[in-house]
Design an enzyme around this catalytic site. Structure first.
Site, PDB file in Angstrom:
ATOM      1  N   THR A   1     -41.332 -30.322 -18.824  1.00  0.00           N
ATOM      2  CA  THR A   1     -42.518 -31.113 -19.192  1.00  0.00           C
ATOM      3  C   THR A   1     -43.737 -30.753 -18.334  1.00  0.00           C
ATOM      4  O   THR A   1     -43.598 -30.199 -17.249  1.00  0.00           O
ATOM      5  CB  THR A   1     -42.215 -32.608 -19.029  1.00  0.00           C
TER       6      THR A   1
ATOM      7  N   ILE B   1     -40.042 -24.563 -21.687  1.00  0.00           N
ATOM      8  CA  ILE B   1     -40.611 -25.081 -20.477  1.00  0.00           C
ATOM      9  C   ILE B   1     -40.119 -26.504 -20.221  1.00  0.00           C
ATOM     10  O   ILE B   1     -39.726 -27.192 -21.158  1.00  0.00           O
ATOM     11  CB  ILE B   1     -42.175 -25.134 -20.546  1.00  0.00           C
TER      12      ILE B   1
ATOM     13  N   CYS C   1     -37.675 -30.192 -10.027  1.00  0.00           N
ATOM     14  CA  CYS C   1     -37.519 -31.510  -9.416  1.00  0.00           C
ATOM     15  C   CYS C   1     -37.942 -31.446  -7.960  1.00  0.00           C
ATOM     16  O   CYS C   1     -37.978 -30.383  -7.344  1.00  0.00           O
ATOM     17  CB  CYS C   1     -36.109 -32.047  -9.594  1.00  0.00           C
TER      18      CYS C   1
ATOM     19  N   GLY D   1     -40.144 -27.222 -26.022  1.00  0.00           N
ATOM     20  CA  GLY D   1     -41.463 -27.813 -25.833  1.00  0.00           C
ATOM     21  C   GLY D   1     -42.095 -28.082 -27.182  1.00  0.00           C
ATOM     22  O   GLY D   1     -42.685 -27.199 -27.789  1.00  0.00           O
TER      23      GLY D   1
ATOM     24  N   THR E   1     -37.931 -34.248 -27.470  1.00  0.00           N
ATOM     25  CA  THR E   1     -38.650 -35.413 -27.965  1.00  0.00           C
ATOM     26  C   THR E   1     -38.475 -35.645 -29.467  1.00  0.00           C
ATOM     27  O   THR E   1     -38.442 -36.794 -29.915  1.00  0.00           O
ATOM     28  CB  THR E   1     -40.140 -35.255 -27.602  1.00  0.00           C
TER      29      THR E   1
ATOM     30  N   ILE F   1     -38.128 -40.672 -16.068  1.00  0.00           N
ATOM     31  CA  ILE F   1     -36.783 -41.229 -15.971  1.00  0.00           C
ATOM     32  C   ILE F   1     -36.289 -41.119 -14.530  1.00  0.00           C
ATOM     33  O   ILE F   1     -35.615 -42.018 -14.033  1.00  0.00           O
ATOM     34  CB  ILE F   1     -35.809 -40.470 -16.910  1.00  0.00           C
ATOM     35  N   GLY F   2     -36.645 -40.033 -13.880  1.00  0.00           N
ATOM     36  CA  GLY F   2     -36.210 -39.866 -12.491  1.00  0.00           C
ATOM     37  C   GLY F   2     -34.739 -39.511 -12.384  1.00  0.00           C
ATOM     38  O   GLY F   2     -34.063 -39.894 -11.431  1.00  0.00           O
ATOM     39  N   LEU F   3     -34.252 -38.749 -13.392  1.00  0.00           N
ATOM     40  CA  LEU F   3     -32.903 -38.184 -13.318  1.00  0.00           C
ATOM     41  C   LEU F   3     -31.811 -39.230 -13.118  1.00  0.00           C
ATOM     42  O   LEU F   3     -30.855 -39.013 -12.352  1.00  0.00           O
ATOM     43  CB  LEU F   3     -32.838 -37.097 -12.234  1.00  0.00           C
TER      44      LEU F   3
HETATM   45  C1  LIG Z   1     -36.988 -38.596 -21.672  1.00  0.00           C
HETATM   46  C2  LIG Z   1     -36.842 -37.186 -21.202  1.00  0.00           C
HETATM   47  C3  LIG Z   1     -35.899 -36.856 -20.234  1.00  0.00           C
HETATM   48  C4  LIG Z   1     -35.761 -35.552 -19.783  1.00  0.00           C
HETATM   49  N1  LIG Z   1     -34.810 -35.266 -18.833  1.00  0.00           N
HETATM   50  C5  LIG Z   1     -34.650 -33.973 -18.433  1.00  0.00           C
HETATM   51  C6  LIG Z   1     -33.626 -33.632 -17.521  1.00  0.00           C
HETATM   52  O1  LIG Z   1     -32.849 -34.461 -17.085  1.00  0.00           O
HETATM   53  N2  LIG Z   1     -33.539 -32.324 -17.134  1.00  0.00           N
HETATM   54  C7  LIG Z   1     -34.355 -31.362 -17.607  1.00  0.00           C
HETATM   55  O2  LIG Z   1     -34.220 -30.201 -17.240  1.00  0.00           O
HETATM   56  N3  LIG Z   1     -35.330 -31.658 -18.497  1.00  0.00           N
HETATM   57  C8  LIG Z   1     -35.488 -32.944 -18.909  1.00  0.00           C
HETATM   58  N4  LIG Z   1     -36.473 -33.239 -19.824  1.00  0.00           N
HETATM   59  C9  LIG Z   1     -37.310 -32.155 -20.354  1.00  0.00           C
HETATM   60  C10 LIG Z   1     -36.770 -31.654 -21.687  1.00  0.00           C
HETATM   61  O3  LIG Z   1     -35.478 -31.096 -21.540  1.00  0.00           O
HETATM   62  C11 LIG Z   1     -37.712 -30.587 -22.281  1.00  0.00           C
HETATM   63  O4  LIG Z   1     -37.802 -29.505 -21.399  1.00  0.00           O
HETATM   64  C12 LIG Z   1     -39.108 -31.121 -22.532  1.00  0.00           C
HETATM   65  O5  LIG Z   1     -39.069 -32.465 -22.941  1.00  0.00           O
HETATM   66  C13 LIG Z   1     -39.879 -30.320 -23.576  1.00  0.00           C
HETATM   67  O6  LIG Z   1     -39.236 -30.323 -24.820  1.00  0.00           O
HETATM   68  P1  LIG Z   1     -39.610 -31.356 -26.017  1.00  0.00           P
HETATM   69  O7  LIG Z   1     -41.086 -31.318 -26.203  1.00  0.00           O
HETATM   70  O8  LIG Z   1     -38.816 -30.883 -27.178  1.00  0.00           O
HETATM   71  O9  LIG Z   1     -39.178 -32.709 -25.539  1.00  0.00           O
HETATM   72  C14 LIG Z   1     -36.606 -34.546 -20.286  1.00  0.00           C
HETATM   73  C15 LIG Z   1     -37.553 -34.873 -21.259  1.00  0.00           C
HETATM   74  C16 LIG Z   1     -37.685 -36.157 -21.736  1.00  0.00           C
HETATM   75  C17 LIG Z   1     -38.727 -36.456 -22.756  1.00  0.00           C
END
Ligand SMILES: Cc1cc2nc3c(=O)[nH]c(=O)nc-3n(C[C@H](O)[C@H](O)[C@H](O)COP(=O)(O)O)c2cc1C
Ligand SMILES: Cc1cc2nc3c(=O)[nH]c(=O)nc-3n(C[C@H](O)[C@H](O)[C@H](O)COP(=O)(O)OP(=O)(O)OC[C@H]3O[C@@H](n4cnc5c(N)ncnc54)[C@H](O)[C@@H]3O)c2cc1C
Ligand SMILES: Cc1cc2nc3c(=O)[nH]c(=O)nc-3n(C[C@H](O)[C@H](O)[C@H](O)COP(=O)(O)OP(=O)(O)OC[C@H]3O[C@@H](n4cnc5c(N)ncnc54)[C@H](O)[C@@H]3O)c2cc1C
Ligand SMILES: Cc1cc2nc3c(=O)[nH]c(=O)nc-3n(C[C@H](O)[C@H](O)[C@H](O)COP(=O)(O)O)c2cc1C
Ligand code: FES
Ligand code: FES
Lengths: 285, 311, 311, 285
Positions: free
Chosen positions: B195, B193, B130, B246, B269, B71-73
């Protein structure tokens, strides 16, 4: 910016029927009250693969049409092209099976308050949402012409009652297996001129939508199109489905096609921007 | 009465199920499916100083039991965020954890100053996974010095009681070592964690599928990595609270992270596949804890570390 | 005629589909399902100096689209291996890549000396993703110095033409950096990736499921990590050949690793689910390459790196 | 050390029937020639979850019995307890569905060349392979006594024709819902003495096998048991399914239960070694 479609609800929807039609499957779901709230252009998001699925994301499909069956509950229909694993799985599910479905999602085609002359252009399964739209337009007193295109006859989705709902239907295939030979865009100019078209509604591959927009701009005709971007959630929480769209303030923003779309005004889209952020986009650097 | 309460640093939460940053929009989109007050907390999408368009599309690829995103924040920047999103969330009565991200140490400092006097926030999640534009785009959390510098900047500028939760990437040789650094630098708790760095190549176009080439892997595929990271860090610093995440998709999964050492669990997710996943997970977790004979969530935190031989 | 041949260092192989070390037994077990000569090569289970019992059970846990293992390098030791397994594989006409693993730099040196005069071996895969007993059990491949030392020991002692393929772990902050170290130390090619460190907690017993607590994650779940590692290393050193692996279960997956930069592909976990997976993958890959218009495998290696704009 | 069962082949096997029997499902597969090569004690390994499954490993099930149906091909039957996701999926598959199946795998119960007095002891679904064994033993002129145990009546698997194939059948449940109340091991001593048992064959949970071995040792009776270790591949290539077994040379080695077992001599097993490597095991350090 819009919010998520306020009518969206999540249901376990039973498959009522699933039939192969040309290259597609026409699938009917029992969805209860949802049928009353869906508008042409809205889509559904369906969980695929069953209980132990390695596929974690939903799949989006345009709503072909809905019926309110009164006491027996509402029906919602979609037209699915088996593309990858998820859509293929869906086409293989038998009646009686229940899927996790969220609908209606996204924006709908804007309906003019005045009777206008509308041209509906569909590519492949993109014709599906246009038949419901055509009915609404006809009920509003509009004249509706339709052009459907695909690579080959099997990929033209045009059911009989759908055909009957339009004033004229032109079919175009690239290989000439049915209708005229060529692309939809080959015939649009003539129809726009001859039938004095006020508005074009389109649904199909991005390349086609872009080409249509070129033509609608040339003719100064309004163009509403339903775009198809890769979606992870369908409900506005993931930001994967964005595309650059110019706002009324002239600023280009990366908007979510699942809640600010899929139906957008063709002139506001910055076309052909895949793999780049257009210069000047809000927040680009 | 079963006690579902939890805490991270000085902040308390009614239950341990949070959204994950970047996976819950502005909160509004999910509020259509359930009341945000049902959540332990809403963790907002990482916000930066300025508006950001994010990366070009395609931004996502589904992978076996997971997905890749870049996404790139994308976001409106801190000022609009504080003006529009925070008041709305506060009005909902939601427990709010704000996530921030910077491109430089100074960014983190400024963000912290902008947030220090904002009311209605329970904690700050500091996303240091980041790219650091001042250091060849290397990720802050990948190196002890930059991880430390970012957290120190927040610590110095935040003032008061607002707990700092440092969010780490698993893409390092030793996550326990980075964890120790950021705690030394002033983090009150850790988010584990973020990603895992991955890539998908589209075999039709024969190019990386994502416009940004690499992306972050999330979803059940990475759950064993999350459990390992949480276990290792809890083992090294049992006194430091962990917000785990995670690949959690069921109550069983949340329980797994809690046994490893998480005091609360964020859901990312899974929400994409099911907007009501958080509510389902919350109920399943509670039922599971009770079935295992726990009287409170807190008793279960890190329970997998108890010495062999014990029940 | 489509040319399926490939090479790693000075060694040539009739096709690019290999077994993965530790995932094909002694070769005998699989030979019941297909001829071993059909493989590009059999990569043997990492062999150590002495017989080894391996870890206690449970040694495995299934995870979403993957599995965790902690076999602990069970094996008969190099002497019995050379006496029993190698002659048998040679008799089958199999192309043999021997994998070795040590607990100290000296182990690697001795193993190399024992192998230098053995005939019928095409290459040596040096598994340096194992704990170094001389350095608090830290994994050789996790640190540049120990990775370098292990490979140098093999290089000095192997003599002659036998190519050295250094097998790396993805559990590092920068795999490209480790790759550069081991190439500088004398590795002719690289094997990417070994398993990802993970953990599963059994929510019934509320303890780590594996007796060894942590284990290695493999299978489709980690494929995006493998593709990313291969892509990064190929980008940094396009001249160095890569034996890719990690989650390959179909011809499409093998093609993905090849596009990222792999010259050959090892199949591990997929064989557990399907003993004939390697044969299926080989046929699918060949058909896919031909369908994409390639005349040879070699043209496709690293093809995803071509400059934007090009076909 | 043994190699993989030399008769093992991989087939797509159609489910011919799938019926609930108590707590279990009795599933019949059409397997062609495999039926002629399976021996009591052998097992099958089945891929679970379908095309998009997140489950990457096979599941092992003891062969209950096989039939050679001549022209219409062989049948293979198993008895499945829905335990986790994989076995539950299998119990939900309808006749006509095809699964990827490898069989026969592993070692078989050793059949004495002389008529002997055999005692067969099964725990839960562990009774399944014992009925086929009993038939073979009877054909060799052996006397066969059987003891089946489980926590509760629903978990006793004892079909009518199975019951008829033995000289005596004793059923024991922990909750007393059928047969005697208690554990199988409560009744073994008496039967061994009264019927002058020469050999015990057993199949069931590890704890039960260990307890039986204690008794068989005390009475100096030979004990062959079918063990159940967590398996990733079932064909000897992964080394996940090992357990410490003493060889004829007195050395304990970590042997693969999928190819050196599942049937092993109870006296060679180092019992209760889960989560440890017994001291002195070959290669331990
Ligand atoms: C589409 C998407 C956007 C994310 N945006 C952020 C973000 O802005 N800041 C952040 O700290 N983590 C972000 N993450 C990471 C999630 O907060 C989380 O740490 C990671 O996805 C693992 O958890 P999950 O398997 O339940 O998704 C994003 C993950 C996804 C999939
Ligand atoms: C608003 C909208 C309406 C749609 N309407 C229809 C319709 O009426 N009929 C129809 O057949 N298809 C429609 N699609 C396309 C359909 O969603 C994809 O074909 C489907 O998601 C592909 O999934 P798969 O598992 O078969 O393929 P894969 O390629 O294996 O899917 C992998 C991932 O990419 C995503 N993806 C792949 N292709 C597309 C795509 N074209 N659009 C969005 N996501 C994609 C999937 O959601 C999935 O996450 C629509 C898409 C959108 C966004
Ligand atoms: C030789 C042998 C014969 C067996 N015979 C039968 C039988 O006749 N009937 C029957 O119902 N079950 C039998 N089992 C047990 C059966 O294999 C497990 O119940 C099944 O694998 C559980 O899979 P799951 O997905 O339902 O459970 P999960 O717990 O989700 O499985 C997760 C993983 O652990 C493994 N696993 C879990 N439990 C066991 C177990 N007890 N044994 C081996 N692997 C396990 C699975 O293979 C899988 O890889 C046998 C096992 C073995 C080894
Ligand atoms: C059960 C098992 C045993 C393994 N043993 C070894 C080994 O002895 N030496 C080694 O270098 N890698 C070993 N590996 C790692 C594999 O060779 C491979 O790098 C990894 O599993 C990723 O590939 P896959 O996803 O195709 O399995 C093992 C993997 C598994 C699953
Ligand atoms: S698909 Fe998730 S925000 Fe649009
Ligand atoms: S199950 Fe793989 S070796 Fe036995």
């Amino acid at each position: 910016m819009m919010g998520i479609n306020k009518n969206a609800v999540q249901v376990m929807a039973e498959i009522v029927s699933n039939k192969k039609v040309g290259a597609y499957n026409h699938i009917v779901f029992s969805v209860g009250d949802i049928a009353n709230h869906a508008k042409p252009g809205n889509f559904v998001a369906i969980a695929v693969g069953g209980a132990n699925s390695a596929m974690v994301l939903r799949r989006a499909f345009a709503i072909y049409r809905t019926f309110d069956k009164g006491n027996s509950g509402g029906l919602l229909e979609i037209v699915v092209a088996p593309h990858g694993a998820g859509s293929t799985w869906l086409t293989n599910q038998a009646p009686g099976f229940k899927v996790d479905l969220i609908a209606p999602l996204g924006t709908a085609f804007g309906i003019p308050t005045q009777p206008v002359r509308a041209l509906l252009v569909g590519g492949g399964y993109g014709s599906a949402p246009l038949f419901g739209l055509s009915e609404v337009l006809k009920n509003r007193g509009c004249r509706v012409d339709m052009v459907l295109g695909a690579s080959t006859a099997m990929k033209i989705y045009a059911p009989l009652d759908g055909k009957r709902s339009v004033n004229s239907l032109t079919i175009v295939t690239e290989d000439g297996t049915t209708g005229l030979t060529g692309k939809v865009t080959d015939v649009l100019g003539d129809i726009i001129e001859t039938n004095e078209i006020d508005i074009i509604y389109s649904c199909g591959p991005m390349g086609m939508l872009e080409a249509i927009n070129q033509i609608s701009s040339n003719f100064g005709v309004v163009h509403q199109c339903a775009i198809e971007e890769s979606m992870a959630c369908g409900i506005g929480v993931c930001m994967t489905c964005v595309l650059p769209i110019k706002g009324e303030d002239g600023v280009v923003r990366m908007l979510r096609s699942c809640i600010d779309g899929p139906v957008v005004d063709g002139d506001t889209v910055i076309w052909n921007s895949k793999r780049t952020i257009p210069d000047g986009t809000w927040g680009a650097h | 009465m079963f006690n579902f309460e939890t805490s991270l640093g000085q902040a308390s939460f009614a239950n341990p199920i949070f959204t994950a940053s970047g996976c819950a929009g502005s909160g509004r989109e999910l509020s259509q499916f359930f009341e945000l007050t049902e959540l332990g907390a809403v963790v907002t999408k990482s916000i930066m100083l300025k508006p950001r368009s994010g990366r070009a599309t395609p931004r996502m690829a589904e992978t076996p039991s997971g997905m890749l995103n870049s996404i790139g924040l994308q976001g409106p920047g801190i000022d609009i965020f504080l003006e529009k999103d925070i008041p709305w969330l506060r009005d909902q009565g939601a427990n709010i954890v704000v996530s921030i991200a910077g491109e430089s140490v100074e960014d983190y400092a400024v963000l912290a100053r902008k947030l220090r006097s904002v009311s209605g926030i329970s904690a700050l999640e500091v996303n240091i996974s980041c790219p650091n534009v001042e250091n060849r785009g290397q990720v802050f959390a990948c190196h002890p010095e930059t991880a430390r510098a970012a957290i120190e900047a927040v610590r110095r500028n935040i003032g008061g009681e607002l707990p700092i939760i440092a969010k780490l990437t698993p893409d390092v040789t030793s996550i326990a070592m980075i964890a120790e650094e950021v705690v030394a630098a002033g983090a009150d708790a850790l988010a584990l964690i973020n990603t895992v760095l991955g890539m998908v190549i589209d075999t039709n176009t024969m190019r990386p599928k994502l416009a940004g080439k690499t992306g972050g892997l999330s979803g059940p595929a990475i759950r064993p990595v999350a459990v390992r990271a949480i276990y290792q860090v809890h083992e090294a610093m049992p006194q430091v609270k962990i917000l785990g995440m995670g690949g959690v998709a069921t109550g069983r999964d949340a329980f797994e992270l809690i046994l490893a050492g998480a005091s609360a669990v964020s859901i990312g997710t899974a929400t994409f596949g099911n907007p009501t996943a958080v509510m389902k997970i919350k109920e399943e977790l509670k039922a599971g804890l009770i079935a295992h004979g726990f009287d409170s969530l807190k008793e279960a935190v890190g329970y997998a570390h108890r010495v062999e031989g014990n029940l």
